[in-house]
Design a protein around this motif. Structure first.
Motif, mmCIF file in Angstrom:
data_model
loop_
_atom_site.group_PDB
_atom_site.id
_atom_site.type_symbol
_atom_site.label_atom_id
_atom_site.label_comp_id
_atom_site.label_asym_id
_atom_site.label_seq_id
_atom_site.Cartn_x
_atom_site.Cartn_y
_atom_site.Cartn_z
ATOM 1 N N GLU A 154 0.846 -1.190 0.000
ATOM 2 C CA GLU A 154 0.000 0.000 0.000
ATOM 3 C C GLU A 154 0.881 1.239 0.000
ATOM 4 O OE1 GLU A 154 -2.720 0.338 3.316
ATOM 5 O OE2 GLU A 154 -3.510 2.270 2.618
ATOM 6 N N ASP A 171 -11.963 0.181 2.286
ATOM 7 C CA ASP A 171 -11.012 0.409 3.383
ATOM 8 C C ASP A 171 -11.740 0.661 4.704
ATOM 9 O OD1 ASP A 171 -8.570 0.818 4.588
ATOM 10 O OD2 ASP A 171 -8.031 2.594 3.433
ATOM 11 N N GLU A 184 -8.052 2.000 -2.945
ATOM 12 C CA GLU A 184 -8.701 1.840 -1.644
ATOM 13 C C GLU A 184 -9.620 3.020 -1.386
ATOM 14 O OE1 GLU A 184 -6.082 0.987 1.616
ATOM 15 O OE2 GLU A 184 -5.192 -0.746 0.599
ATOM 16 N N ASN A 238 -4.641 4.962 -1.954
ATOM 17 C CA ASN A 238 -5.825 5.499 -1.278
ATOM 18 C C ASN A 238 -6.446 6.637 -2.075
ATOM 19 O OD1 ASN A 238 -5.887 4.183 1.576
ATOM 20 N ND2 ASN A 238 -3.739 4.715 1.212
#
Ligand code: C2E
Ligand code: CA
Ligand code: CA
Ligand code: CA
Length: 275
Positions: A58, A175, A145, A113
């Protein structure tokens, strides 16, 4: 007592002033941060619980402020969202993450993200397409995410965007699962590829009965829906063993590694392979 009260009041007033000043400073600084190369990405691995190997990383944003030092995304992302700068920063993160991931061994995924603000701006699908094309990264290796807050509001329009993103061939992860109010409804409306169980639940493992019950329910639900389940914030071997027992698919957390700079990804892969 009255004088005390005034002193306390002044104390809080001063603290408020400081908070407001810091926020103002961050807001001004963010505008320059993108140009001055002050933003960085760190990469935190996620590990297959069944096989034990790293399946991807990530990307997490960091801001090296010239005078304030490292500023946490928990602090600067909200400021960036308020000022609208998040769109530009988010696009930068997408491109940088895809570029890095294109140098990793085949098969490793990268998760990025997305802010709700960034999500609602037109041009997101275009920006993702550009990031993929420019880096040459296979779309199946990119994971986006999003939190439930992304879906709040104009639900139809948002689901449409998710469909368009999915049509590019990438994966969509939900998420912070379990911390919102309506996650289950969204699972009926959109077929997520992955759910990330929030750290709040993982923390209660392996001892708390309530945490165990919730985690196994989510794991079983994932199996039933064909959605991969990742646990985040895994810090102890006891938590990991418990997640394995419950049938979760992937784990991420300090037990394996904190987020690391891009140049440390190779070494980390070797270290985790050996252990
Ligand atoms: P998140 O997406 O839920 O990311 C997980 C956070 O937990 C990260 O904090 C990570 O460093 C931290 N973490 C990972 N493993 C552990 C663990 O075992 N224990 C504990 N206590 N913490 C762990 P970080 O990097 O400070 O990021 C905070 C939040 O900022 C992220 O939460 C995400 O919502 C946001 N964020 C970070 N980078 C980006 C970005 O590029 N774009 C957007 N829109 N948001 C970002
Ligand atoms: Ca995340
Ligand atoms: Ca999370
Ligand atoms: Ca979070």
């Amino acid at each position: 007592a009255k004088a005390d009260g005034r002193a306390v009041y002044r104390f809080f007033e001063r603290r408020m002033d400081e908070a407001v000043r810091r926020k103002q400073e961050l807001k001004l600084g963010l505008r320059l941060a993108c140009e001055r190369d002050e933003l960085e990405l760190r990469f935190q691995p996620f590990v297959s619980i069944e096989h034990g190997h790293v399946t991807g990383f990530e990307a997490l944003m960091r801001w090296r402020h010239p005078t304030l030092g490292m500023v946490s995304p928990a602090e600067f992302i909200p400021v960036a969202e308020e000022s609208g700068l998040i769109t530009r920063m988010g696009e930068w993160a997408l491109r940088a993450a895809c570029r890095e991931a294109s140098r990793w061994p085949e098969g490793l995924r990268v998760a990025v993200n997305l802010s709700p603000v960034q999500f609602r701006k037109p041009g997101l699908v275009r920006a993702v397409t550009v990031a993929l094309e420019e880096s040459g990264l296979a779309p199946g290796r990119l994971e986006l995410e999003i939190t439930e807050s992304v879906l709040l509001g104009e639900e139809e329009a948002n689901l449409q965007i998710l469909q368009e993103l999915r049509a590019l061939g990438l994966r969509i992860a939900l998420d912070d699962f379990g911390t919102g109010f309506s996650s289950l409804g969204y699972l009926l409306r959109f077929p997520f590829d992955k759910i990330k169980i929030d750290r709040a639940f993982v923390q209660g493992l392996p001892d708390r009965e309530d945490a165990k019950a919730i985690v196994s329910a989510i794991a079983r639900m994932g199996q039933g829906l064909g959605i991969s389940i990742t646990a985040e914030g895994v810090e102890t071997a006891g938590q990991y063993a418990s997640l394995k027992l419950k049938g979760c698919n992937e784990a991420q957390g300090f037990l394996f590694s904190p987020p690391v700079p891009a140049q440390e990804v190779g070494g980390l892969l070797e270290r985790l392979r050996a252990s």
